[in-house]
Enzyme design. Structure first.
Site, PDB file in Angstrom:
ATOM      1  N   ASP A 161      -7.160  -1.432  -4.286  1.00 28.61           N
ATOM      2  CA  ASP A 161      -8.219  -1.105  -3.323  1.00 28.61           C
ATOM      3  C   ASP A 161      -9.189  -0.074  -3.911  1.00 28.61           C
ATOM      4  O   ASP A 161     -10.411  -0.199  -3.763  1.00 28.61           O
ATOM      5  CB  ASP A 161      -7.609  -0.551  -2.032  1.00 28.61           C
ATOM      6  N   ASP A 207       0.857  -1.190   0.000  1.00 27.30           N
ATOM      7  CA  ASP A 207       0.000   0.000   0.000  1.00 27.30           C
ATOM      8  C   ASP A 207       0.887   1.232   0.000  1.00 27.30           C
ATOM      9  O   ASP A 207       2.009   1.199   0.511  1.00 27.30           O
ATOM     10  CB  ASP A 207      -0.911   0.011   1.228  1.00 27.30           C
TER      11      ASP A 207
END
Length: 207
Positions: free
Chosen positions: A158, A139
């Site tokens: 995401d 991330d």
């Protein structure tokens, strides 16, 4: 002898269902774009943000901060990383099943976004350290704080998943169906002109 009526665009399937090649192709194209964007941005993040302080953008509204996540949002379920690949594989199978009767362009975009996002994070789970099916997701985007203080740090996969799910919810709320039909507020199918009776007859002919 008169020629038989030409079939509607798409390939007929058992039970009267038809595939719409353009919708399925769009689903695949959207998924591929989302997957490639996710892979490229993760590769860039690993090369540019490793061992570096978070990069502040837009006056602190966005930070680029490398995080390896073993769980879901806010590292929930980090002790059970192996569960997430299994869930993702189930989601991918569900999307493939849904594609068997897909004739709607908006639904193709929605399912493509979900598929691309799911595959992006699945690749991390399978191929990244520390072990297959226990890999940590990369991330890199944090909003309003450098380390996810206000919102979970996320990636392109995401974002793709969330956008796809939100679009799917909107399509359901507006009665748009995956086979290209539409359902009114009374639960009855409607045609583009808004005549439920006409649409009902058309759908019976397709069934």
């Amino acid at each position: 002898m008169t020629a038989a009526p030409s079939a509607e665009p798409g390939r007929a399937e058992p039970g009267g269902r038809r595939l719409r090649p353009r919708a399925v192709a769009l689903l695949g194209a959207v998924a591929l774009v989302a997957l490639v964007a996710d892979v490229v941005t993760k590769h860039w993040a690993l090369a540019a943000l490793t061992d570096r302080e978070p990069v502040r953008l837009l006056g602190g509204a966005v930070y680029l901060s490398l995080v390896r996540n073993s769980g879901a949002a806010w590292s929930i379920g980090s002790d059970h990383t192996w569960v997430f690949p299994l869930i993702t594989i189930g989601v991918v199978g569900w999307i493939i099943w849904m594609a068997l009767r897909l004739r709607s362009t908006p639904w193709a975009v929605s399912l493509g976004l979900v598929l691309g996002g799911a595959l992006g994070n699945l690749m991390d789970r399978i191929f990244r350290a520390p072990a297959p099916f226990h890999g940590h997701v990369v991330d890199m985007v944090s909003v309003f704080g450098p380390y996810g203080e206000y919102f979970p740090v996320f990636n392109v996969a995401d974002s793709s998943l969330v956008c796809g799910v939100v679009l799917a919810v909107l399509l359901e709320l507006t009665g748009r169906q995956r086979d290209g039909g539409r359902v009114g507020r009374d639960g009855r199918p409607v045609d583009p002109a808004g005549d439920p009776a006409t649409a009902g007859a058309e759908q019976r002919e397709r069934a």
